[in-house]
Scaffold this motif. Structure first.
Motif, PDB file in Angstrom:
ATOM      1  N   ASN A   7       0.814  -1.215   0.000  1.00  0.00           N
ATOM      2  CA  ASN A   7       0.000   0.000   0.000  1.00  0.00           C
ATOM      3  C   ASN A   7       0.848   1.267   0.000  1.00  0.00           C
ATOM      4  OD1 ASN A   7      -2.395  -1.419   0.021  1.00  0.00           O
ATOM      5  ND2 ASN A   7      -2.470  -1.524   2.243  1.00  0.00           N
ATOM      6  N   GLY A   8       2.148   1.141  -0.284  1.00  0.00           N
ATOM      7  CA  GLY A   8       2.999   2.308  -0.421  1.00  0.00           C
ATOM      8  C   GLY A   8       3.921   2.618   0.733  1.00  0.00           C
ATOM      9  N   ALA A   9       3.894   1.845   1.805  1.00  0.00           N
ATOM     10  CA  ALA A   9       4.820   2.090   2.917  1.00  0.00           C
ATOM     11  C   ALA A   9       6.236   1.769   2.458  1.00  0.00           C
ATOM     12  CB  ALA A   9       4.447   1.229   4.119  1.00  0.00           C
ATOM     13  N   ASN A  10       7.222   2.494   2.983  1.00  0.00           N
ATOM     14  CA  ASN A  10       8.594   2.220   2.581  1.00  0.00           C
ATOM     15  C   ASN A  10       9.538   2.046   3.778  1.00  0.00           C
ATOM     16  OD1 ASN A  10       8.646   4.836   3.413  1.00  0.00           O
ATOM     17  ND2 ASN A  10       9.538   5.663   1.556  1.00  0.00           N
ATOM     18  N   ILE A  11       8.975   1.809   4.951  1.00  0.00           N
ATOM     19  CA  ILE A  11       9.765   1.549   6.151  1.00  0.00           C
ATOM     20  C   ILE A  11       9.250   0.273   6.808  1.00  0.00           C
ATOM     21  CG2 ILE A  11      10.408   2.367   8.458  1.00  0.00           C
ATOM     22  CD1 ILE A  11      10.033   5.215   7.430  1.00  0.00           C
ATOM     23  N   ILE A  12      10.172  -0.622   7.151  1.00  0.00           N
ATOM     24  CA  ILE A  12       9.830  -1.839   7.889  1.00  0.00           C
ATOM     25  C   ILE A  12      10.551  -1.770   9.227  1.00  0.00           C
ATOM     26  CG2 ILE A  12      10.021  -4.344   7.985  1.00  0.00           C
ATOM     27  CD1 ILE A  12       9.932  -4.358   4.932  1.00  0.00           C
ATOM     28  N   ILE A  13       9.814  -1.950  10.316  1.00  0.00           N
ATOM     29  CA  ILE A  13      10.396  -1.924  11.652  1.00  0.00           C
ATOM     30  C   ILE A  13      10.377  -3.340  12.219  1.00  0.00           C
ATOM     31  CG2 ILE A  13      10.215  -1.019  13.998  1.00  0.00           C
ATOM     32  CD1 ILE A  13       8.753   1.425  12.751  1.00  0.00           C
ATOM     33  N   LEU A  14      11.559  -3.844  12.560  1.00  0.00           N
ATOM     34  CA  LEU A  14      11.686  -5.130  13.240  1.00  0.00           C
ATOM     35  C   LEU A  14      11.951  -4.828  14.706  1.00  0.00           C
ATOM     36  CD1 LEU A  14      14.052  -7.024  10.767  1.00  0.00           C
ATOM     37  CD2 LEU A  14      11.572  -7.198  10.941  1.00  0.00           C
ATOM     38  N   SER A  15      11.208  -5.460  15.593  1.00  0.00           N
ATOM     39  CA  SER A  15      11.343  -5.169  17.011  1.00  0.00           C
ATOM     40  C   SER A  15      11.219  -6.437  17.843  1.00  0.00           C
ATOM     41  CB  SER A  15      10.258  -4.172  17.441  1.00  0.00           C
ATOM     42  OG  SER A  15      10.306  -3.957  18.831  1.00  0.00           O
ATOM     43  N   ASP A  16      11.967  -6.487  18.924  1.00  0.00           N
ATOM     44  CA  ASP A  16      11.806  -7.587  19.880  1.00  0.00           C
ATOM     45  C   ASP A  16      11.170  -7.083  21.170  1.00  0.00           C
ATOM     46  OD1 ASP A  16      13.880  -6.200  21.068  1.00  0.00           O
ATOM     47  OD2 ASP A  16      15.347  -7.818  20.888  1.00  0.00           O
ATOM     48  N   ARG A  17      10.456  -5.986  21.070  1.00  0.00           N
ATOM     49  CA  ARG A  17       9.840  -5.361  22.244  1.00  0.00           C
ATOM     50  C   ARG A  17       8.822  -6.271  22.939  1.00  0.00           C
ATOM     51  NH1 ARG A  17       8.084   0.780  22.965  1.00  0.00           N
ATOM     52  NH2 ARG A  17      10.271   0.940  22.416  1.00  0.00           N
ATOM     53  N   GLY A  18       8.093  -7.087  22.214  1.00  0.00           N
ATOM     54  CA  GLY A  18       7.046  -7.910  22.812  1.00  0.00           C
ATOM     55  C   GLY A  18       7.524  -9.238  23.363  1.00  0.00           C
ATOM     56  N   VAL A  19       8.816  -9.400  23.563  1.00  0.00           N
ATOM     57  CA  VAL A  19       9.356 -10.664  24.066  1.00  0.00           C
ATOM     58  C   VAL A  19       8.979 -10.838  25.536  1.00  0.00           C
ATOM     59  CG1 VAL A  19      11.487 -11.923  24.553  1.00  0.00           C
ATOM     60  CG2 VAL A  19      11.252 -10.642  22.432  1.00  0.00           C
ATOM     61  N   ASP A  20       8.496 -12.031  25.861  1.00  0.00           N
ATOM     62  CA  ASP A  20       8.186 -12.351  27.250  1.00  0.00           C
ATOM     63  C   ASP A  20       8.385 -13.848  27.449  1.00  0.00           C
ATOM     64  OD1 ASP A  20       5.929 -13.585  26.122  1.00  0.00           O
ATOM     65  OD2 ASP A  20       4.550 -12.015  26.766  1.00  0.00           O
TER      66      ASP A  20
END
Length: 74
Positions: A7-20
C-alpha cells in the motif's frame, strides 16, 4: 513484508519489544538478513528502509554485522 508494503509504505520496523516468557525473539542478525534477502529477491531492497529495535547487540562485531545489511542496499 506486511501488507502495508503493497500500500505504499517504505519503512519496515523489526522489534523484539514484545518478548516475554511465552514469546521468544528471533536473533536480530537472522531476522535482518532474512528480511534483506527477501527484499533483494523481490527487487524491493532499494525502495525500503529497515529499522531494527532491539537490545540484543552488545559488542562492536554485533553492531557491525547488523549495519552491514543497511547502507549497501543488498
Amino acid at each position: 513484508p506486511p501488507l502495508e508494503v503493497h500500500n505504499g509504505a517504505n519503512i519496515i520496523i523489526l522489534s523484539d519489544r514484545g518478548v516475554d516468557e511465552n514469546r521468544i525473539a528471533i536473533p536480530s542478525l537472522l531476522a535482518v538478513s532474512a528480511l534483506n534477502h527477501h527484499l533483494v529477491v523481490t527487487k524491493q531492497r532499494t525502495s525500503m528502509s529497515v529499522i531494527l529495535e532491539t537490545g540484543e547487540p552488545r559488542e562492536v562485531h554485533h553492531f557491525a554485522t547488523l549495519l552491514g545489511f543497511g547502507p549497501r542496499g543488498g
